[in-house]
Write a protein that holds these residues in place. Structure first.
Motif, short mmCIF file in Angstrom:
data_model
loop_
_atom_site.label_atom_id
_atom_site.label_comp_id
_atom_site.label_asym_id
_atom_site.label_seq_id
_atom_site.Cartn_x
_atom_site.Cartn_y
_atom_site.Cartn_z
N ALA A 36 0.84 -1.20 0.00
CA ALA A 36 0.00 0.00 0.00
C ALA A 36 0.87 1.25 0.00
O ALA A 36 1.98 1.26 0.53
CB ALA A 36 -0.90 0.00 1.23
N GLN B 59 0.27 5.47 0.66
CA GLN B 59 -0.64 6.58 0.90
C GLN B 59 0.20 7.84 1.03
O GLN B 59 1.20 7.85 1.74
CB GLN B 59 -1.42 6.36 2.19
CG GLN B 59 -2.56 7.35 2.34
CD GLN B 59 -3.21 7.27 3.70
OE1 GLN B 59 -2.92 8.03 4.60
NE2 GLN B 59 -4.09 6.29 3.84
N LEU C 31 -4.96 13.62 -1.67
CA LEU C 31 -4.40 12.44 -1.06
C LEU C 31 -4.51 11.28 -2.04
O LEU C 31 -5.54 11.10 -2.69
CB LEU C 31 -5.13 12.12 0.24
CG LEU C 31 -4.52 10.99 1.09
CD1 LEU C 31 -4.54 11.40 2.55
CD2 LEU C 31 -5.28 9.69 0.92
N ASN D 258 -4.01 7.12 -2.64
CA ASN D 258 -3.97 5.86 -1.93
C ASN D 258 -3.99 4.71 -2.93
O ASN D 258 -4.97 4.50 -3.63
CB ASN D 258 -5.18 5.78 -0.98
CG ASN D 258 -5.25 4.47 -0.20
OD1 ASN D 258 -6.30 4.07 0.22
ND2 ASN D 258 -4.11 3.80 -0.04
N HIS E 69 0.65 9.35 8.33
CA HIS E 69 -0.32 8.44 7.76
C HIS E 69 -1.70 8.87 8.21
O HIS E 69 -2.14 8.59 9.32
CB HIS E 69 -0.02 7.01 8.21
CG HIS E 69 -0.52 6.00 7.26
ND1 HIS E 69 0.23 5.56 6.18
CD2 HIS E 69 -1.70 5.34 7.18
CE1 HIS E 69 -0.46 4.67 5.50
NE2 HIS E 69 -1.63 4.52 6.08
N ILE F 109 -8.35 7.74 6.96
CA ILE F 109 -9.42 8.17 6.06
C ILE F 109 -10.71 7.63 6.62
O ILE F 109 -10.93 6.42 6.66
CB ILE F 109 -9.19 7.61 4.65
CG1 ILE F 109 -7.85 8.10 4.11
CG2 ILE F 109 -10.32 8.04 3.73
CD1 ILE F 109 -7.39 7.36 2.88
N TYR G 39 -8.09 8.53 -5.09
CA TYR G 39 -7.65 9.92 -4.93
C TYR G 39 -8.71 10.66 -4.12
O TYR G 39 -9.91 10.47 -4.35
CB TYR G 39 -7.51 10.61 -6.28
CG TYR G 39 -6.59 9.93 -7.27
CD1 TYR G 39 -5.24 10.23 -7.31
CD2 TYR G 39 -7.09 9.00 -8.18
CE1 TYR G 39 -4.40 9.62 -8.24
CE2 TYR G 39 -6.27 8.39 -9.11
CZ TYR G 39 -4.92 8.70 -9.13
OH TYR G 39 -4.10 8.10 -10.06
#
Lengths: 259, 259
Positions: B36, B38, B47, B49, B125, B128, B249
DNA sequence: ACAAGGTTAT
DNA sequence: ATAACCTTGT
């Protein structure tokens, strides 16, 4: 008001692309016979004349004569937002300060609406005298475009030399000289792919290649281009847009040895 | 250590191409569920991801959680050296300062090896929050890309207006205004070509077109894009990469009349 | 046919 | 530095 719907909207886009590099702002004169634009190019050397017949639209409605002053760069940008197969509708109120463009995808799933601000343009509407040209050449538009591009490598000017059985385009410059001769009736494999010459008297005239290259941006609109020449008279370069109308460019010949 | 082999290596390249213009350096967090990334974009407005599931690799092995800080520009350059159908293997030691990339042509006739230096990146980090969006729009990714490109000729911002039967994207600027409306279920000729709208309540929000255009670099990864909107909450733009993972996004709406 | 990237010419 | 072109991939 004006309301004009063009089923093959792409034609309109190609028309504007064919003139926008020559003319930054132009007046579209709309009346019941259709939509016309006439303008000198930015450096006042060439004249551009676009005409779209009312019958090229469906429907076409123009109650009163309207002059729509448009920035062609902006117009072109908006037309770039059109889908390739979209139907375009142009609308303008009699006293509005915008023109509205509607693009509809064939399936109706997408509808785009744009409004373009109108601008005031004072344009002298030059009369174009009817001329009996000494020589009229019809040739494939793509071939003419290629010739202009090729010769522009050699020099700034092209000499167009029309005689009974051929047209000779020649250029010269620092690195050398070159000429391309297209013979009457050459490559008549298909219709509208040949070259025909209509000659009253032989002519030899010199023109700026830069302008001719600009004119040939209209190649997308027509298979054939017609060059009409007479001594000391502007060259007429005409692209016929099917039954819809035409784009005509006029360019004065270079005289003497001004290169 | 990490060892992850991706048979369709091109997916990895497209993923990096889809984010490298937004984020210059990013941490790849590798664990047994997958890889992953981010990161906030360079101007801390959007942002990004990215997630690639372990099951998207074959084989996938990650003994210990690893964070690989990578300069995405460099990563992208290395990935450009890959053949279009190459199998890519990513390897990293637990305490190494490089990540190794291997590209193998399908027939095994060519093997390329690259080592990319790792960089230290301190990244917050951000969590979300799960959001119940007011409106969720799925539409062809290419159409979304086209709309963003088209409207960006008019202005900097787009207003996205979702109502029951359509999404309207509109923009305005110097030369005029424009809007594109996509109707629900339009052009559902094939699967994954239609537009579907899931609406709890109508929303109208304004976003930066520059960012949306950047997001749409992910178009190569998916047929459909999903836009999830709620008032005063960042827009989520999601591209699902088959069974492999996704790129998401997030972009905060513009508020008030900041243009 | 469209869009992105790179290269080159201005 | 920017724009136009050309090439490549989708």
């Amino acid at each position: 008001m004006l309301e004009a719907r063009m089923p093959q909207g792409a034609i309109l886009r190609k028309c504007i692309d064919a003139i926008k590099d020559l003319v930054t702002d132009g007046n579209f004169d709309c009346n019941d016979s259709g939509i016309a634009l006439q303008a000198m190019d930015n450096s006042h050397v060439a004249l551009v004349n676009l005409f779209l017949r009312a019958s090229g639209f469906d429907p076409y409605r123009c109650d009163r004569n309207l002059t729509l002053g448009v920035n062609l760069g902006g117009f072109s940008k908006v037309l770039k937002c059109m889908g390739n197969d979209d139907v375009v509708t142009v609308k303008a109120e009699d006293d509005g300060d915008t023109v509205s463009l509607t693009f509809e995808s064939k399936d109706g799933g997408r509808v785009s609406e744009f409004e373009l601000k109108l601008v005031d343009i004072d344009s002298e509407h030059l009369g174009i005298p009817d001329t009996n040209y000494d020589a009229i050449v019809s040739m494939p538009a793509s071939e003419f475009q290629r010739i202009c591009r090729d010769l522009s490598v050699l020099g700034e000017s092209v000499i167009i030399d029309v005689s009974k059985d051929g047209v000779k385009f020649s250029a010269s410059g620092e690195s050398g000289t070159g000429s391309i001769t297209v013979k009457q009736g050459a490559s008549v494999d298909k219709e509208s792919e040949g070259t025909t010459i209509n000659l009253n008297s032989a002519v030899q005239l010199t023109f700026s290649l830069k302008y001719l290259q600009n004119f040939s941006k209209a190649t997308a609109l027509a298979d054939q281009v017609t060059l009409s020449l007479s001594a000391d008279v502007p060259l007429l370069v005409e692209y016929t847009i099917g039954e819809v109308g035409y784009v005509r460019y006029y360019l004065a010949p270079k005289i003497g040895d001004e290169n």
